[in-house]
Write an enzyme that holds these catalytic residues in place. Structure first.
Site, PDB file in Angstrom:
ATOM      1  CG  HIS A 160      -1.479  45.495  41.688  1.00 43.50           C
ATOM      2  ND1 HIS A 160      -0.546  46.166  42.025  1.00 43.50           N
ATOM      3  CD2 HIS A 160      -0.796  44.371  41.082  1.00 43.50           C
ATOM      4  CE1 HIS A 160       0.600  45.965  41.814  1.00 43.50           C
ATOM      5  NE2 HIS A 160       0.417  44.821  41.246  1.00 43.50           N
ATOM      6  CG  HIS A 211       1.483  40.002  43.348  1.00 40.65           C
ATOM      7  ND1 HIS A 211       0.245  40.869  43.685  1.00 40.65           N
ATOM      8  CD2 HIS A 211       2.259  40.892  42.852  1.00 40.65           C
ATOM      9  CE1 HIS A 211       0.482  42.020  43.163  1.00 40.65           C
ATOM     10  NE2 HIS A 211       1.686  41.930  42.702  1.00 40.65           N
ATOM     11  NE  ARG A 250       7.050  49.197  48.480  1.00 41.00           N
ATOM     12  CZ  ARG A 250       7.161  50.582  48.269  1.00 41.00           C
ATOM     13  NH1 ARG A 250       6.793  51.356  48.971  1.00 41.00           N
ATOM     14  NH2 ARG A 250       7.388  50.780  46.795  1.00 41.00           N
ATOM     15  CD  GLU A 291       0.761  42.154  38.335  1.00 40.86           C
ATOM     16  OE1 GLU A 291       1.630  42.852  37.751  1.00 40.86           O
ATOM     17  OE2 GLU A 291       0.633  42.290  39.391  1.00 40.86           O
TER      18      GLU A 291
END
Length: 320
Positions: A103, A178, A198, A120
């Site tokens: 991200h 991740h 992605r 996050e």
């Protein structure tokens, strides 16, 4: 306005990697055996949460905020974010491995997508015996080594894999490569953003036989190629808030409730409670409500003192 604790209608997302744990373990009303996500509280455009309880049932979260931003969000939050709700709360069920992804940070996300970045954290609610998470590089790397591994379908070899169990916590700063592995049920707290790059999807195909889109070029300058320490250690002292993650975007604590505890709203920030185990009675100034595993509750900043009683494990999230 007479504030009360808000529960929202879950926004359920079908995913190629999803399963049925959101129904079987958290009692979500899923209609597909490939349900991967329950968005518990969201103001992402097109996916704005709607109140499910009380006299304001049917009202969406953005409308609630506009009626009284400071009373709902808190003085500190409105000073920083105006009338934007800055966080997104989810439960995720990974029946299969998710894609390897990254991200962007706030600056990159703002420039490219007019969005927040996506810092996050994950709290593992349940994990099968072989469950793993991929978080960050094993050792410091660089763009050249990464691209070479990606070209040879060997990027996983560069990344750190963690066997996981219930209660494990990971904090993922933007730029951390991740992936959530098969067999995990996770509570996720993140900035309000749906921006994901992605980078590898294990060459899987969707229901139509197509390879899913990759964002290889976009990811290159979003990645932190250095080794990171993402797994968090924390205390589990009963009936107090044990801080697990404290960052500029949110503070998350575990409250292991064994009897009684209190939660005092200072007026500076809203609090969100995610029930990750057990059940309790939540009492506030004008009433009370039972809460149980799988529920997510928004406590407005102006709600005042809240009492909790029961046997439960709660995640308490604020902006400090």
């Amino acid at each position: 306005m007479d504030w009360y604790p808000f529960v929202f209608q879950p926004i359920l997302k079908e995913r190629i990697w999803g399963g049925t744990k959101l129904r079987d373990l958290l009692h979500k009303p899923i209609t597909s055996a490939l349900t991967g996500e329950s968005w518990e509280i969201s103001t992402v455009p097109g996916d704005v949460s709607v109140v499910a309880n009380g006299v304001l049932a049917g009202v969406d979260l953005n409308t609630l905020i506009q009626q009284n931003p400071e009373g709902l969000l808190g003085k500190k939050v409105t000073a920083q974010f105006g009338s934007q709700f800055p966080l997104l709360f989810k439960f995720l069920d990974a029946r299969e491995d998710l894609s390897i992804q990254v991200h962007p940070n706030d600056a990159l996300a703002k420039a490219r997508h007019n969005s927040f970045g996506k810092t996050e954290m994950w709290y593992v609610m349940q994990a099968d015996a072989t469950a793993q998470l991929i978080v960050g590089f094993k050792e410091d790397s660089n763009a050249t080594a990464y691209q070479n591994a990606l070209n040879h379908h060997q990027v996983v070899d560069l990344l750190q894999q963690y066997p996981v169990q219930k209660g494990d916590v990971f904090f993922l700063e933007t730029g951390t490569v991740h992936a959530i592995g098969a067999g995990t049920l996770i509570a996720e707290i993140q900035q309000t953003s749906d921006i994901t790059y992605r980078i590898y999807d294990f060459d899987r195909r969707d229901a139509q036989g197509n390879l899913r889109e990759l964002h290889t070029e976009l990811a290159l300058d979003a990645i932190n190629y250095n080794k990171t320490s993402s797994k968090q250690n924390y205390d589990r002292i009963p009936n107090v808030a044990n801080v697990m993650v404290d960052c500029p975007f949110f503070t998350t604590a575990l409250l292991p409730l064994n009897g009684k505890a209190s939660c005092n709203r200072s007026g500076e920030s809203f609090t969100v409670v995610m029930v990750v185990e057990g059940e309790a009675l939540l009492t506030y100034c004008t009433g009370s409500m039972p809460i149980h595993k799988g529920m997510t509750v928004l406590l407005p900043a102006g709600l005042g003192l809240v009492h909790l009683e029961g046997q439960a494990e709660l995640l308490e999230i604020t902006i400090s």
